[in-house]
Design a protein around this motif. Structure first.
Motif, PDB file in Angstrom:
ATOM      1  N   THR A  41       0.827  -1.205   0.000  1.00 22.87           N
ATOM      2  CA  THR A  41       0.000   0.000   0.000  1.00 22.87           C
ATOM      3  C   THR A  41       0.862   1.255   0.000  1.00 22.87           C
ATOM      4  OG1 THR A  41      -1.752  -1.149   1.198  1.00 22.87           O
ATOM      5  CG2 THR A  41      -1.809   1.262   1.229  1.00 22.87           C
ATOM      6  N   LEU A  42       1.896   1.267   0.818  1.00 18.83           N
ATOM      7  CA  LEU A  42       2.768   2.438   0.871  1.00 18.83           C
ATOM      8  C   LEU A  42       3.465   2.678  -0.465  1.00 18.83           C
ATOM      9  CD1 LEU A  42       4.388   2.026   4.390  1.00 18.83           C
ATOM     10  CD2 LEU A  42       2.905   3.878   3.653  1.00 18.83           C
ATOM     11  N   LYS A  43       3.930   1.611  -1.089  1.00 15.26           N
ATOM     12  CA  LYS A  43       4.637   1.751  -2.361  1.00 15.26           C
ATOM     13  C   LYS A  43       3.717   2.240  -3.479  1.00 15.26           C
ATOM     14  CE  LYS A  43       8.380  -1.582  -1.817  1.00 15.26           C
ATOM     15  NZ  LYS A  43       8.953  -2.840  -2.328  1.00 15.26           N
ATOM     16  N   THR A  44       2.471   1.814  -3.465  1.00 19.18           N
ATOM     17  CA  THR A  44       1.569   2.156  -4.559  1.00 19.18           C
ATOM     18  C   THR A  44       0.763   3.430  -4.331  1.00 19.18           C
ATOM     19  OG1 THR A  44      -0.143   0.713  -3.640  1.00 19.18           O
ATOM     20  CG2 THR A  44       1.304  -0.231  -5.318  1.00 19.18           C
ATOM     21  N   VAL A  45       0.533   3.818  -3.071  1.00 18.09           N
ATOM     22  CA  VAL A  45      -0.374   4.937  -2.815  1.00 18.09           C
ATOM     23  C   VAL A  45       0.260   6.049  -1.977  1.00 18.09           C
ATOM     24  CG1 VAL A  45      -2.579   5.589  -1.769  1.00 18.09           C
ATOM     25  CG2 VAL A  45      -2.360   3.391  -2.919  1.00 18.09           C
ATOM     26  N   ASP A  46       0.838   5.706  -0.825  1.00 19.48           N
ATOM     27  CA  ASP A  46       1.151   6.714   0.183  1.00 19.48           C
ATOM     28  C   ASP A  46       2.497   7.420   0.062  1.00 19.48           C
ATOM     29  OD1 ASP A  46      -1.275   6.296   1.350  1.00 19.48           O
ATOM     30  OD2 ASP A  46      -0.549   4.886   2.827  1.00 19.48           O
ATOM     31  N   LEU A  47       3.522   6.773  -0.460  1.00 17.96           N
ATOM     32  CA  LEU A  47       4.833   7.417  -0.511  1.00 17.96           C
ATOM     33  C   LEU A  47       4.885   8.394  -1.678  1.00 17.96           C
ATOM     34  CD1 LEU A  47       7.274   4.485   0.305  1.00 17.96           C
ATOM     35  CD2 LEU A  47       6.560   6.345   1.784  1.00 17.96           C
ATOM     36  N   PRO A  48       5.220   9.653  -1.391  1.00 20.45           N
ATOM     37  CA  PRO A  48       5.260  10.640  -2.471  1.00 20.45           C
ATOM     38  C   PRO A  48       6.460  10.420  -3.390  1.00 20.45           C
ATOM     39  CG  PRO A  48       6.052  11.613  -0.439  1.00 20.45           C
ATOM     40  CD  PRO A  48       5.550  10.231  -0.096  1.00 20.45           C
ATOM     41  N   ALA A  49       6.294  10.767  -4.649  1.00 19.82           N
ATOM     42  CA  ALA A  49       7.402  10.700  -5.598  1.00 19.82           C
ATOM     43  C   ALA A  49       8.213  11.978  -5.425  1.00 19.82           C
ATOM     44  CB  ALA A  49       6.870  10.580  -7.007  1.00 19.82           C
ATOM     45  N   ASN A  50       9.313  11.875  -4.710  1.00 23.93           N
ATOM     46  CA  ASN A  50      10.120  13.036  -4.382  1.00 23.93           C
ATOM     47  C   ASN A  50      11.571  12.736  -4.746  1.00 23.93           C
ATOM     48  OD1 ASN A  50      11.490  15.160  -3.156  1.00 23.93           O
ATOM     49  ND2 ASN A  50      10.064  15.253  -1.457  1.00 23.93           N
ATOM     50  N   THR A  51      12.209  13.638  -5.458  1.00 24.93           N
ATOM     51  CA  THR A  51      13.587  13.395  -5.879  1.00 24.93           C
ATOM     52  C   THR A  51      14.583  13.637  -4.753  1.00 24.93           C
ATOM     53  OG1 THR A  51      13.764  15.660  -6.690  1.00 24.93           O
ATOM     54  CG2 THR A  51      13.083  13.980  -8.265  1.00 24.93           C
ATOM     55  N   ASP A  52      14.171  14.309  -3.686  1.00 24.51           N
ATOM     56  CA  ASP A  52      15.081  14.605  -2.575  1.00 24.51           C
ATOM     57  C   ASP A  52      15.072  13.526  -1.495  1.00 24.51           C
ATOM     58  OD1 ASP A  52      15.770  16.958  -3.818  1.00 24.51           O
ATOM     59  OD2 ASP A  52      14.374  18.182  -2.655  1.00 24.51           O
ATOM     60  N   ILE A  53      14.140  12.580  -1.592  1.00 22.75           N
ATOM     61  CA  ILE A  53      14.021  11.538  -0.575  1.00 22.75           C
ATOM     62  C   ILE A  53      14.078  10.173  -1.239  1.00 22.75           C
ATOM     63  CG2 ILE A  53      12.593  10.580   1.263  1.00 22.75           C
ATOM     64  CD1 ILE A  53      11.236  13.318   1.486  1.00 22.75           C
ATOM     65  N   ASP A  54      14.941   9.290  -0.727  1.00 19.56           N
ATOM     66  CA  ASP A  54      15.011   7.915  -1.207  1.00 19.56           C
ATOM     67  C   ASP A  54      14.416   7.006  -0.147  1.00 19.56           C
ATOM     68  OD1 ASP A  54      16.332   8.567  -3.570  1.00 19.56           O
ATOM     69  OD2 ASP A  54      18.285   8.502  -2.583  1.00 19.56           O
ATOM     70  N   TYR A  55      13.532   6.095  -0.559  1.00 12.04           N
ATOM     71  CA  TYR A  55      12.884   5.152   0.340  1.00 12.04           C
ATOM     72  C   TYR A  55      13.392   3.749   0.061  1.00 12.04           C
ATOM     73  CZ  TYR A  55       9.446   8.933   0.664  1.00 12.04           C
ATOM     74  OH  TYR A  55       8.835  10.135   0.833  1.00 12.04           O
ATOM     75  N   GLU A  56      13.476   2.953   1.121  1.00 13.85           N
ATOM     76  CA  GLU A  56      13.896   1.563   0.962  1.00 13.85           C
ATOM     77  C   GLU A  56      13.267   0.728   2.072  1.00 13.85           C
ATOM     78  OE1 GLU A  56      18.096  -0.237   1.919  1.00 13.85           O
ATOM     79  OE2 GLU A  56      18.153   0.737  -0.042  1.00 13.85           O
ATOM     80  N   PHE A  57      12.605  -0.357   1.698  1.00 13.55           N
ATOM     81  CA  PHE A  57      12.048  -1.269   2.693  1.00 13.55           C
ATOM     82  C   PHE A  57      13.024  -2.413   2.891  1.00 13.55           C
ATOM     83  CE2 PHE A  57       8.212   0.912   1.369  1.00 13.55           C
ATOM     84  CZ  PHE A  57       7.575   1.092   2.580  1.00 13.55           C
ATOM     85  N   ARG A  58      13.291  -2.739   4.144  1.00 14.48           N
ATOM     86  CA  ARG A  58      14.210  -3.833   4.461  1.00 14.48           C
ATOM     87  C   ARG A  58      13.501  -4.829   5.369  1.00 14.48           C
ATOM     88  NH1 ARG A  58      19.788  -0.560   5.884  1.00 14.48           N
ATOM     89  NH2 ARG A  58      19.901   0.603   3.918  1.00 14.48           N
ATOM     90  N   LYS A  59      13.665  -6.092   5.031  1.00 11.95           N
ATOM     91  CA  LYS A  59      13.048  -7.167   5.806  1.00 11.95           C
ATOM     92  C   LYS A  59      13.704  -7.241   7.180  1.00 11.95           C
ATOM     93  CE  LYS A  59      11.549 -11.904   5.198  1.00 11.95           C
ATOM     94  NZ  LYS A  59      10.157 -11.649   5.408  1.00 11.95           N
ATOM     95  N   VAL A  60      12.867  -7.438   8.198  1.00 13.15           N
ATOM     96  CA  VAL A  60      13.369  -7.565   9.565  1.00 13.15           C
ATOM     97  C   VAL A  60      14.060  -8.916   9.704  1.00 13.15           C
ATOM     98  CG1 VAL A  60      12.717  -7.643  11.996  1.00 13.15           C
ATOM     99  CG2 VAL A  60      11.539  -6.089  10.440  1.00 13.15           C
ATOM    100  N   ARG A  61      15.290  -8.925  10.133  1.00 11.11           N
ATOM    101  CA  ARG A  61      16.052 -10.165  10.262  1.00 11.11           C
ATOM    102  C   ARG A  61      15.475 -11.038  11.360  1.00 11.11           C
ATOM    103  NH1 ARG A  61      22.285  -8.118  10.221  1.00 11.11           N
ATOM    104  NH2 ARG A  61      22.097  -6.843   8.357  1.00 11.11           N
TER     105      ARG A  61
END
Length: 65
Positions: A41-61
């Motif tokens: 949901t976050l990837k498709t709807v909520d996270l804004p497309a912003n060139t100044d911010i990089d997002y990355e999801f990491r699996k919890v070990r």
């Protein structure tokens, strides 16, 4: 389960995020965990497309292992 890591313009490394406060944290104890459905949901709807911010999801070990 996943953590959201964020890197703002000028930063050299990603840091985990506290979603409710909208801030980066150093201690993972204060970072927000997301389910795979929430990540989608976050990837498709909520996270804004912003060139100044990089997002990355990491699996919890070790989660569910």
């Amino acid at each position: 389960m996943y953590f959201l890591y964020v890197k703002f313009k000028g930063q050299t490394q990603f840091r985990p995020m506290n979603w409710s406060k909208g801030t980066q944290v150093i201690n993972l104890m204060h970072a927000t965990m997301f389910t795979p459905e929430e990540v989608h949901t976050l990837k498709t709807v909520d996270l804004p497309a912003n060139t100044d911010i990089d997002y990355e999801f990491r699996k919890v070990r070790g989660w569910g292992a």
